[in-house]
Design a protein around this motif. Sequence first.
Motif, PDB file in Angstrom:
ATOM      1  N   ASP A 123      -0.945 -48.956 -30.472  1.00 51.64           N
ATOM      2  CA  ASP A 123      -1.351 -48.897 -31.873  1.00 51.64           C
ATOM      3  C   ASP A 123      -2.815 -49.321 -31.924  1.00 51.64           C
ATOM      4  N   ALA A 124      -3.702 -48.336 -31.754  1.00 50.67           N
ATOM      5  CA  ALA A 124      -5.123 -48.663 -31.608  1.00 50.67           C
ATOM      6  C   ALA A 124      -5.960 -47.664 -32.393  1.00 50.67           C
ATOM      7  N   GLU A 125      -7.111 -48.155 -32.863  1.00 56.47           N
ATOM      8  CA  GLU A 125      -8.108 -47.234 -33.400  1.00 56.47           C
ATOM      9  C   GLU A 125      -8.571 -46.327 -32.256  1.00 56.47           C
ATOM     10  N   PRO A 126      -8.912 -45.068 -32.544  1.00 52.75           N
ATOM     11  CA  PRO A 126      -9.286 -44.146 -31.470  1.00 52.75           C
ATOM     12  C   PRO A 126     -10.478 -44.621 -30.652  1.00 52.75           C
ATOM     13  N   ASP A 127     -11.367 -45.378 -31.279  1.00 56.72           N
ATOM     14  CA  ASP A 127     -12.557 -45.796 -30.528  1.00 56.72           C
ATOM     15  C   ASP A 127     -12.370 -47.134 -29.821  1.00 56.72           C
ATOM     16  N   MET A 128     -11.172 -47.685 -29.844  1.00 60.10           N
ATOM     17  CA  MET A 128     -10.944 -48.922 -29.088  1.00 60.10           C
ATOM     18  C   MET A 128     -11.186 -48.649 -27.606  1.00 60.10           C
ATOM     19  N   PRO A 129     -11.966 -49.501 -26.932  1.00 60.43           N
ATOM     20  CA  PRO A 129     -12.129 -49.291 -25.486  1.00 60.43           C
ATOM     21  C   PRO A 129     -10.784 -49.416 -24.755  1.00 60.43           C
ATOM     22  N   LEU A 130     -10.623 -48.583 -23.742  1.00 61.32           N
ATOM     23  CA  LEU A 130      -9.402 -48.642 -22.946  1.00 61.32           C
ATOM     24  C   LEU A 130      -9.153 -50.064 -22.443  1.00 61.32           C
ATOM     25  N   LEU A 131     -10.213 -50.779 -22.083  1.00 62.86           N
ATOM     26  CA  LEU A 131     -10.042 -52.146 -21.567  1.00 62.86           C
ATOM     27  C   LEU A 131      -9.340 -53.046 -22.575  1.00 62.86           C
ATOM     28  N   TRP A 132      -9.673 -52.899 -23.840  1.00 61.88           N
ATOM     29  CA  TRP A 132      -9.037 -53.706 -24.888  1.00 61.88           C
ATOM     30  C   TRP A 132      -7.542 -53.380 -24.948  1.00 61.88           C
ATOM     31  N   ALA A 133      -7.261 -52.064 -24.907  1.00 58.44           N
ATOM     32  CA  ALA A 133      -5.856 -51.644 -24.992  1.00 58.44           C
ATOM     33  C   ALA A 133      -5.069 -52.197 -23.815  1.00 58.44           C
ATOM     34  N   LEU A 134      -5.664 -52.135 -22.624  1.00 59.38           N
ATOM     35  CA  LEU A 134      -4.948 -52.630 -21.447  1.00 59.38           C
ATOM     36  C   LEU A 134      -4.702 -54.136 -21.549  1.00 59.38           C
ATOM     37  N   ARG A 135      -5.760 -54.864 -21.819  1.00 59.62           N
ATOM     38  CA  ARG A 135      -5.658 -56.335 -21.762  1.00 59.62           C
ATOM     39  C   ARG A 135      -4.953 -56.910 -22.987  1.00 59.62           C
ATOM     40  N   ASP A 136      -5.350 -56.442 -24.164  1.00 58.97           N
ATOM     41  CA  ASP A 136      -4.896 -57.111 -25.390  1.00 58.97           C
ATOM     42  C   ASP A 136      -3.597 -56.522 -25.932  1.00 58.97           C
ATOM     43  N   LEU A 137      -3.393 -55.226 -25.738  1.00 60.73           N
ATOM     44  CA  LEU A 137      -2.177 -54.616 -26.280  1.00 60.73           C
ATOM     45  C   LEU A 137      -1.074 -54.518 -25.233  1.00 60.73           C
ATOM     46  N   LEU A 138      -1.441 -54.273 -23.988  1.00 62.19           N
ATOM     47  CA  LEU A 138      -0.417 -54.087 -22.947  1.00 62.19           C
ATOM     48  C   LEU A 138      -0.315 -55.285 -22.006  1.00 62.19           C
ATOM     49  N   ASN A 139      -1.185 -56.273 -22.191  1.00 63.04           N
ATOM     50  CA  ASN A 139      -1.111 -57.501 -21.387  1.00 63.04           C
ATOM     51  C   ASN A 139      -1.280 -57.241 -19.894  1.00 63.04           C
ATOM     52  N   ILE A 140      -2.123 -56.261 -19.576  1.00 64.63           N
ATOM     53  CA  ILE A 140      -2.437 -55.943 -18.182  1.00 64.63           C
ATOM     54  C   ILE A 140      -3.811 -56.549 -17.907  1.00 64.63           C
ATOM     55  N   ALA A 166      -9.689 -41.129 -25.519  1.00 65.35           N
ATOM     56  CA  ALA A 166     -10.230 -40.124 -24.596  1.00 65.35           C
ATOM     57  C   ALA A 166      -9.472 -40.085 -23.269  1.00 65.35           C
ATOM     58  N   VAL A 167      -8.467 -40.955 -23.126  1.00 59.72           N
ATOM     59  CA  VAL A 167      -7.707 -40.989 -21.869  1.00 59.72           C
ATOM     60  C   VAL A 167      -6.795 -39.773 -21.815  1.00 59.72           C
ATOM     61  N   GLU A 168      -7.006 -38.927 -20.811  1.00 58.63           N
ATOM     62  CA  GLU A 168      -6.152 -37.748 -20.700  1.00 58.63           C
ATOM     63  C   GLU A 168      -5.197 -37.843 -19.532  1.00 58.63           C
ATOM     64  N   GLY A 169      -5.621 -38.497 -18.465  1.00 57.00           N
ATOM     65  CA  GLY A 169      -4.758 -38.551 -17.286  1.00 57.00           C
ATOM     66  C   GLY A 169      -3.970 -39.837 -17.226  1.00 57.00           C
ATOM     67  N   SER A 170      -3.541 -40.119 -16.037  1.00 56.34           N
ATOM     68  CA  SER A 170      -2.719 -41.300 -15.783  1.00 56.34           C
ATOM     69  C   SER A 170      -3.618 -42.453 -15.316  1.00 56.34           C
ATOM     70  N   VAL A 171      -3.465 -43.582 -15.977  1.00 56.28           N
ATOM     71  CA  VAL A 171      -4.309 -44.750 -15.688  1.00 56.28           C
ATOM     72  C   VAL A 171      -3.632 -45.600 -14.612  1.00 56.28           C
ATOM     73  N   THR A 172      -4.420 -46.009 -13.633  1.00 51.66           N
ATOM     74  CA  THR A 172      -3.917 -46.961 -12.636  1.00 51.66           C
ATOM     75  C   THR A 172      -4.809 -48.187 -12.653  1.00 51.66           C
TER      76      THR A 172
END
Length: 149
Positions: free
Chosen positions: A13-30, A63-69
């Motif tokens: 649940d993110a704004e489209p311009d949220m950096p992927l890093l924020w989504a990983l760390r803050d939303l997914l706890n990675i 902008a993430v289209e593929g699979s993130v590792t």
Amino acid sequence: MQITVNGTKHDVDAEPDMPLLWALRDLLNIKGPKFGCGVGACGACTVLIDGEPVRSCSHPVSAVEGSVTTIEGLAPGGLHAVQHAWIDHNVPQCGYCQSGQIMAAVALLNTNSNPSEADIDDAMTNLCRCGTYPKIKAAILAAAKHVKA
Ligand code: FES
Ligand code: FES
């Protein structure tokens, strides 16, 4: 929106311009990808998207289209050859930059399994304030032998 990280689909649940890093760390706890400069310069936040190194602080989650590792998903249940080489060469000092360094090294070996020292210099633009560069280079050269084998 949905992104696939380390083989698992996640609704974020993110704004489209949220950096992927924020989504990983803050939303997914990675927490493997680290925040360093926030402007794509240091590489602490490096992850792979379909095997390519991406500085996740500067890549919108939309902008993430593929699979993130991330480093957590590099070698499920074990260690990647690059991680073994990092341990053998005792690379990390403070460790802060190291997950990004390892992801960049894996990306290099994915495309060039027999890198020269110059190839490593060209590919490894991640910064390390502790100056672990010589050990990083030695570890990559050692890991390449295993990747090739
Ligand atoms: S935090 Fe992303 S490149 Fe520095
Ligand atoms: S090991 Fe400390 S910043 Fe690289």
